[in-house]
Design an enzyme around this catalytic site. Structure first.
Site, short mmCIF file in Angstrom:
data_model
loop_
_atom_site.label_atom_id
_atom_site.label_comp_id
_atom_site.label_asym_id
_atom_site.label_seq_id
_atom_site.Cartn_x
_atom_site.Cartn_y
_atom_site.Cartn_z
N LYS A 248 -14.53 -19.13 66.53
CA LYS A 248 -14.05 -20.38 65.94
C LYS A 248 -12.80 -20.14 65.12
CE LYS A 248 -18.82 -22.04 65.75
NZ LYS A 248 -19.37 -20.72 66.12
N CYS B 34 -26.17 -23.01 64.75
CA CYS B 34 -26.62 -22.88 66.13
C CYS B 34 -28.14 -22.93 66.19
CB CYS B 34 -26.08 -21.59 66.77
SG CYS B 34 -26.45 -20.09 65.85
#
Length: 449
Positions: free
Chosen positions: A271, A387
């Protein structure tokens, strides 16, 4: 013996022993074994299939094995039996006699000719082959039935049913045991998605566009990691769902005009690179608590051609005293979590975690958000993501933060492909059963004053 030692089935026993008994990560152990062993492409595939398949269906296989063992086998024997049962039921292209014969040969090799072990393994496997696969549909309790059919611990099965309903929990249970897709993100710094797709195709790597993330590609054929496109940083391996956190930030704030953006929990840097490719005139501060992971972030940024935009720093995200208040245009808090959205890729997580882990992680998550909040400028954004798909670490963490930080407001999370726009919630939860990607959660928090 040399052939047995290097056989995919024997190597699978080694990997599973380490994962189950030493709580090692399946993907790391597999990669290490594959690098050390001289395996053909077919044998690599078989080894990977045996490891992930046996982990994914472990509780189901243990239920089948239980009537045939009067005492607990030693660890490597137990893994060998489960691997063989997995082949019997799930790998129809492998003849039963072939799986049985190699299991017996592995027993001879590992047991150094111990006749008792050989007879035990032979007897158990022959007895299993004479039996029928258990009819799990006869289990009356729907939660117990789902626990065994999906191979999910009871506590986790109950949570999924409580939070999503039985029908959706059943869909999740099926989805997490499907093979994981290999997805990559096209690096905007080095080309458009179309240009990078063409370059991959020139190297024999076939892809299809992601239906989840705008910069995502699904690899359907070819050696991605061995390609020049990967080595030169045209793409980076990243799950489709994981790309959505930065997409959400880019829809909430103009990243091109930002001066300073924080990636609070950065490693390995997927990211971070996605952010840096869009933060054209500013800097991304990438933090990780471990120095070796900071080095990994720097290595990945160099491959992606983004080193000049990223400052990687060893630092605990719960302590941001090195930053002055109201200096950040935006922050990504991809927080430590239980990883329950990754069960397709990391099937062992389901056996290693307890509900108490989620409760403890909730406290860590709120502490990180508390540290980040005063560093955000007025009008700035925090993207909070995990997640996992468990409420304690997702919506409940967001509620706890907003309760103590009334100067922040929750906005509806948006993505480039407008995923789930008709949902009732402002937060976005991607379930493993939604799109075939990892489970993921995103909340968009804007500072008002």
């Amino acid at each position: 013996m040399a052939n047995i030692k290097q056989s995919p089935r024997n190597l699978a026993v080694t990997v599973l022993e380490r994962v189950i008994n030493k709580q090692a990560y399946s993907n790391l152990e597999l990669n290490q074994i594959i690098q050390q062993a001289n395996l053909s492409v077919a044998d690599k595939h078989l080894l990977t299939n045996l490891v992930y398949g046996t982990l994914q269906h472990r509780l189901t296989l243990e239920n089948w094995l239980k009537p045939f063992v009067k005492r607990e086998p030693i660890p490597w024997v137990r893994e060998l039996l489960l691997i063989t049962l997995y082949q019997y039921h799930y790998l129809k292209r492998v003849p039963d006699f072939a799986a049985t014969n190699e299991a017996i040969e592995i027993t001879k090799f590992r047991g150094h000719g111990n006749q008792g072990l050989r007879k035990f393994v032979t007897g158990v496997l022959h007895a299993v082959l004479r039996s029928d696969w258990p009819d799990l549909t006869t289990i009356k309790d729907p939660i117990e039935q789902l626990s065994l059919t999906a191979s999910l611990p009871l506590w986790l099965t109950k949570k999924l049913v409580d939070e999503n309903g039985l029908l959706e929990a059943q869909k999740i249970g099926k989805a997490i045991n499907d093979p994981a897709r290999l997805s990559v993100r096209a690096n905007r710094q080095k080309g458009t998605v179309g240009q990078i797709t063409d370059q991959l195709a020139m190297e024999g790597i076939t892809t299809i566009p992601s239906q989840v993330a705008a910069d995502g590609l699904i690899v359907t054929k070819g050696d991605l990691l061995g390609s020049q496109a990967f080595r030169s940083g045209l793409v980076t391996v990243q799950d489709e769902s994981a790309m959505l956190a930065v997409e959400a930030m880019a829809t909430a704030i103009d990243l091109k005009t930002t001066n300073l953006v924080l990636d609070a929990c950065s490693a390995p840097g997927g990211k971070t690179g996605q952010l840096a490719a869009q933060v054209e005139n500013g800097k991304v501060i990438a933090l990780d608590i471990h120095q070796h992971k900071v080095k990994l972030i720097k290595k990945n940024m160099a491959r992606l051609g983004l080193s000049d935009r990223v400052v990687a720093k060893q630092n605990d995200a719960r302590d941001l005293t090195f930053l002055a208040d109201q200096t950040l245009d935006a922050a990504l808090v991809d927080a430590p979590c239980s990883g329950m959205g990754l069960l397709r890729r990391k099937p062992e997580i389901r056996y290693q975690k307890q509900f108490s882990d989620s409760q403890q992680l909730h406290k860590i998550q709120t502490t990180i958000l508390d540290a980040v909040a005063p560093k955000i400028k007025k009008g700035g954004i925090i993207i909070y993501s995990t997640c996992t798909i468990l409420h304690e670490e997702n919506d409940e963490t967001v509620v706890a933060f907003l309760t103590t930080h009334p100067n922040f407001a929750l906005e509806k999370t948006q993505t480039a492909r407008a995923l789930k726009t008709d949902r009732a919630t402002k937060t976005l939860t991607i379930l493993p059963s939604d799109y075939g990607s990892d489970g993921f959660f995103i909340a968009t928090l804007r500072r008002k004053n």
